[in-house]
Design a protein around this motif. Structure first.
Motif, PDB file in Angstrom:
ATOM      1  N   GLU A 458      23.062  36.043  44.888  1.00 30.55           N
ATOM      2  CA  GLU A 458      23.331  35.410  43.601  1.00 30.55           C
ATOM      3  C   GLU A 458      24.763  34.951  43.440  1.00 30.55           C
ATOM      4  O   GLU A 458      25.055  34.110  42.580  1.00 30.55           O
ATOM      5  N   ALA A 459      25.684  35.483  44.238  1.00 26.12           N
ATOM      6  CA  ALA A 459      27.096  35.137  44.052  1.00 26.12           C
ATOM      7  C   ALA A 459      27.895  35.404  45.318  1.00 26.12           C
ATOM      8  O   ALA A 459      27.528  36.246  46.149  1.00 26.12           O
ATOM      9  N   LEU A 460      28.995  34.662  45.413  1.00 23.48           N
ATOM     10  CA  LEU A 460      29.961  34.838  46.488  1.00 23.48           C
ATOM     11  C   LEU A 460      31.312  35.117  45.832  1.00 23.48           C
ATOM     12  O   LEU A 460      31.745  34.379  44.955  1.00 23.48           O
ATOM     13  N   VAL A 461      31.974  36.206  46.249  1.00 25.10           N
ATOM     14  CA  VAL A 461      33.257  36.583  45.686  1.00 25.10           C
ATOM     15  C   VAL A 461      34.338  36.340  46.739  1.00 25.10           C
ATOM     16  O   VAL A 461      34.198  36.752  47.892  1.00 25.10           O
ATOM     17  N   TYR A 462      35.437  35.677  46.333  1.00 25.08           N
ATOM     18  CA  TYR A 462      36.527  35.336  47.258  1.00 25.08           C
ATOM     19  C   TYR A 462      37.829  35.322  46.469  1.00 25.08           C
ATOM     20  O   TYR A 462      37.832  35.312  45.229  1.00 25.08           O
ATOM     21  N   ASP A 463      38.958  35.305  47.170  1.00 21.77           N
ATOM     22  CA  ASP A 463      40.250  35.399  46.487  1.00 21.77           C
ATOM     23  C   ASP A 463      41.088  34.138  46.607  1.00 21.77           C
ATOM     24  O   ASP A 463      42.319  34.192  46.446  1.00 21.77           O
ATOM     25  N   ALA A 464      40.485  32.999  46.878  1.00 24.40           N
ATOM     26  CA  ALA A 464      41.235  31.733  46.906  1.00 24.40           C
ATOM     27  C   ALA A 464      41.784  31.444  45.514  1.00 24.40           C
ATOM     28  O   ALA A 464      41.087  31.606  44.510  1.00 24.40           O
ATOM     29  N   GLU A 465      43.030  31.026  45.443  1.00 25.23           N
ATOM     30  CA  GLU A 465      43.686  30.818  44.148  1.00 25.23           C
ATOM     31  C   GLU A 465      43.108  29.606  43.421  1.00 25.23           C
ATOM     32  O   GLU A 465      42.931  28.547  43.998  1.00 25.23           O
ATOM     33  N   THR A 466      42.849  29.776  42.140  1.00 23.22           N
ATOM     34  CA  THR A 466      42.419  28.675  41.275  1.00 23.22           C
ATOM     35  C   THR A 466      42.573  29.133  39.841  1.00 23.22           C
ATOM     36  O   THR A 466      43.003  30.258  39.575  1.00 23.22           O
ATOM     37  N   THR A 467      42.237  28.240  38.897  1.00 24.66           N
ATOM     38  CA  THR A 467      42.282  28.599  37.478  1.00 24.66           C
ATOM     39  C   THR A 467      41.373  27.638  36.722  1.00 24.66           C
ATOM     40  O   THR A 467      40.592  26.888  37.335  1.00 24.66           O
ATOM     41  N   VAL A 468      41.489  27.641  35.405  1.00 28.09           N
ATOM     42  CA  VAL A 468      40.619  26.798  34.571  1.00 28.09           C
ATOM     43  C   VAL A 468      40.770  25.333  34.976  1.00 28.09           C
ATOM     44  O   VAL A 468      41.873  24.827  35.157  1.00 28.09           O
ATOM     45  N   GLY A 469      39.642  24.627  35.097  1.00 25.28           N
ATOM     46  CA  GLY A 469      39.655  23.241  35.537  1.00 25.28           C
ATOM     47  C   GLY A 469      39.146  23.103  36.953  1.00 25.28           C
ATOM     48  O   GLY A 469      38.705  22.039  37.374  1.00 25.28           O
ATOM     49  N   GLY A 470      39.216  24.222  37.713  1.00 29.23           N
ATOM     50  CA  GLY A 470      38.714  24.196  39.080  1.00 29.23           C
ATOM     51  C   GLY A 470      37.225  24.449  39.172  1.00 29.23           C
ATOM     52  O   GLY A 470      36.651  24.410  40.272  1.00 29.23           O
ATOM     53  N   SER A 471      36.577  24.721  38.037  1.00 35.76           N
ATOM     54  CA  SER A 471      35.137  24.959  38.038  1.00 35.76           C
ATOM     55  C   SER A 471      34.397  23.749  38.600  1.00 35.76           C
ATOM     56  O   SER A 471      34.678  22.609  38.224  1.00 35.76           O
ATOM     57  N   GLY A 472      33.437  24.014  39.454  1.00 30.54           N
ATOM     58  CA  GLY A 472      32.645  22.940  40.060  1.00 30.54           C
ATOM     59  C   GLY A 472      33.164  22.484  41.410  1.00 30.54           C
ATOM     60  O   GLY A 472      32.551  21.636  42.063  1.00 30.54           O
TER      61      GLY A 472
END
Length: 515
Positions: A458-472
C-alpha cells in the motif's frame, strides 16, 4: 311606475344581513320590526311589533327617502330626515338599526355581484358605519369573505378555491425548500470555514514584494546550495546523472484554480466587501465568504507536480492534487450535496516547453491517492516515464523529482536579474509569474536522493528530501523507472516521505484502458 332604472337595497347588517330588496314601484314603505328586521312594501299595512319608519318616493332620477313621525336615519354618516338618494349611499335606520346600501342600475340588472362591488360595499361600511373601528374592521372583513364565497359565480368560486389550493401548495413547497436550504446552510457552515481557512492559507503563501526582496538577498546562497546538491548528486554515479537528465523533461509543474458554487442556486462563493471596497476579514484572519457576497469570486490557487506517462497522452499525479477540495492542506472535505467545485483553470508546464498545456481530470482512484490527467492539446514529442514492473527493496537508492514549494523554489533558482525585473514590474500574479518563468526557460524540477526505508503493497517509505508542492512527483529507481508516486510528508518519522506504489498506478491505467 316610472321606468328607466331599477334600485337594489342591500342589507349589510342586522338580522337580514345579505338580503336584497329590488324597488320598482313609485312609493315604497320601510317598516322596522322590534327585532330590527327591515321590511319594504308598496302597501301601508302594519304587522305586529313593527312601525312605519320611512317612505321612498321614486323620481325621474332616484328615490327620495323621508323619515316618518319622529324617526331619523343616517345617510353616509350624516343625520337627516329626508334626502335624495344616489347610487352607493349608505343608509342606517335609527340609532342601532340595520345598515343598507343603495344601488341604482340602468337597464339589465347584474346576475351576480362582482368582486369590485363586494369590496366597495365593505369599504363603504368601514367608512360610514358609526360603530367602533375595530368592530367595523372585523365586520367588513367577515362580510367581504362571506360574500366572496356565497354571492359570486360558481366559476369564480372554483377558481378561487383552485388558487387557494395552489397558493397552499406553493407555500408548502416554499416551506420545504426553505427547510432544506436551512439544513444545507447548516451543513455547509463548517465547509465555508474550511474554504475560508484555505483561502487564508493560500493568501499567506502567495508571493509578496517582501518575498522578492528576501529571495533576492538570499539568492546567492540558495543557488549555491542547490548547485552543490545537484553536483553532489551527479557525482554520486553516472546512473543518477543519466536518470535525472532523461526524466526531467517529463515532470510537469501543475497550476490549478477553482471556486465553489451552490448546487441549487448556482451562486458562487464570494468575498464580502465593506463600504470602502476592502474584503471583510474574520478575527482569526480568514476572509468572510458568502454565497450572496458582493465581492469577487473566492478562488483557491495551488501548485503540484505531475509526470508524463509512456505514450505522451496522460499525466499521473495525486488525487489530492487533482481534487484538492476533497482533502489536503488547501481545503477540508466539501460535501457534494451542498457545494460543488468549479475548476476555472488547470495547466501544466513542462521543462523546455515555453507554452503551458491545458489538462483535465481523466480518472481518479477510489482506493489510492492517484489521479490521471488528460492533456487537452497535442504535445511535441516527449518521452513519458515507464513504470517499474518489480517491487523495490529496502535500502534501494531512489531519486525524487518535483516542484516543492511551487513558485518559490522556481524563483529561488531563477537568478538575481529575473527576480529584480519581477520586483520592478510588480507582476506577482499567480499565473503571470509562472508564465514569465516558462518564457525564460526557468521551469525545471528539483531532484533529491534517498533510500527506501519500508516497502509494502500500500505504500513506499523513503527519505528523499521534499516538501509541500512536490506531491504527485515520480519516485525513480536507478534504471529511471517509476517505483512510486510521491504523496505525503511524514515529518514525525525523521523527515520520511510516503509514496503510492507504481503497481497501484498500473492498475488504475489498466482499468481506464479497458473503459
Amino acid at each position: 311606475m316610472s321606468a328607466g332604472y331599477t334600485v337594489i337595497l342591500e342589507q349589510l347588517t342586522g338580522p337580514q344581513r345579505g338580503s336584497e330588496t329590488r324597488l320598482f314601484d313609485d312609493e315604497i314603505y320601510a317598516f322596522l320590526e322590534a327585532d330590527q328586521n327591515l321590511r319594504f312594501t308598496d302597501q301601508q299595512d302594519l304587522q305586529d311589533g313593527e312601525s312605519q319608519f320611512a317612505v321612498l318616493n321614486r323620481s325621474e332620477t332616484d328615490y327620495i327617502i323621508t323619515a316618518t313621525a319622529d324617526n331619523e336615519f343616517w345617510i353616509n354618516k350624516r343625520l337627516v330626515k329626508s334626502a335624495s338618494l344616489r347610487g352607493g349611499d349608505m343608509i342606517e335606520f335609527g340609532e342601532n338599526g340595520p345598515m343598507v346600501r343603495y344601488h341604482r342600475f340602468d337597464g339589465i340588472l347584474p346576475l351576480r355581484w362582482t368582486v369590485s362591488e363586494i369590496a366597495s360595499d365593505s369599504i363603504a361600511y368601514l367608512r360610514f358605519s358609526r360603530k367602533p373601528f375595530t368592530y367595523r374592521l372585523r365586520h367588513a372583513a367577515a362580510q367581504f369573505g362571506g360574500r366572496l364565497i356565497w354571492q359570486t359565480t360558481i366559476a369564480y368560486r372554483v377558481t378561487v378555491v383552485v388558487a387557494i389550493l395552489a397558493l397552499a401548495g406553493l407555500a408548502y413547497s416554499q416551506y420545504q425548500a426553505s427547510r432544506l436550504l436551512q439544513e444545507r446552510i447548516e451543513a455547509g457552515a463548517g465547509q465555508l470555514d474550511s474554504v475560508a481557512a484555505s483561502l487564508a492559507k493560500a493568501r499567506d503563501e502567495a508571493l509578496k514584494p517582501s518575498d522578492l526582496v528576501e529571495l533576492r538577498n538570499d539568492l546567492s546562497s540558495q543557488v549555491s546550495l542547490n548547485a552543490e546538491r545537484l553536483a553532489e548528486l551527479e557525482r554520486h554515479s553516472e546512473a543518477v546523472k543519466r536518470v535525472i537528465r532523461k526524466s526531467t523533461e517529463a515532470v510537469a509543474f501543475l497550476q490549478l484554480e477553482y471556486s465553489l458554487r451552490d448546487i441549487v442556486t448556482g451562486n458562487e462563493l464570494r468575498h464580502v466587501i465593506n463600504r470602502d471596497g476592502v474584503p471583510v476579514m474574520l478575527p482569526q484572519g480568514q476572509p468572510l465568504l458568502s454565497l450572496d457576497g458582493n465581492g469577487p469570486v473566492a478562488k483557491v490557487q495551488l501548485t503540484g507536480t505531475g509526470f508524463l506517462l509512456g505514450g505522451g497522452r496522460y499525466l499521473a499525479t495525486n488525487r489530492h492534487v487533482a481534487l484538492p477540495w476533497e482533502r489536503g492542506r488547501y481545503s477540508g472535505p466539501i460535501s457534494a450535496d451542498v457545494l460543488e467545485p468549479v475548476v476555472s483553470k488547470f495547466v501544466a508546464y513542462f521543462p523546455n516547453l515555453q507554452m503551458p498545456v491545458d489538462v483535465s481530470l481523466k480518472t481518479a482512484s477510489e482506493t489510492a491517492d492517484l489521479a490521471i490527467l488528460a492533456i487537452e492539446a497535442g504535445l511535441p514529442e516527449l518521452d513519458g516515464l515507464l513504470l517499474a514492473s518489480g517491487t523495490p527493496s529496502v535500502g534501494e537508492e531512489v531519486i525524487l523529482l518535483g516542484y516543492p514549494t511551487g513558485l518559490r523554489s522556481l524563483l529561488a533558482q531563477s537568478g538575481h536579474e529575473f527576480v529584480r525585473q519581477l520586483e520592478a514590474d510588480k507582476e506577482l500574479d499567480f499565473w503571470n509569474v509562472s508564465r514569465r518563468l516558462s518564457d525564460a526557460g526557468l521551469i525545471f524540477p528539483l531532484a533529491s536522493r534517498g533510500i527506501t526505508a519500508r516497502v509494502a503493497s500500500e505504500a513506499l517509505v523513503y527519505d528523499a528530501e521534499t516538501t509541500v508542492g512536490g506531491s504527485g512527483g515520480p519516485v525513480l529507481n536507478l534504471q529511471g523507472e517509476v517505483i512510486a508516486i510521491n504523496a505525503a510528508i511524514l515529518p514525525e518519522f525523521g523527515g520520511s516521505n510516503l509514496g503510492v506504489p507504481a503497481s497501484k498506478l498500473a492498475a488504475l491505467i489498466s482499468i481506464k484502458t479497458k473503459e
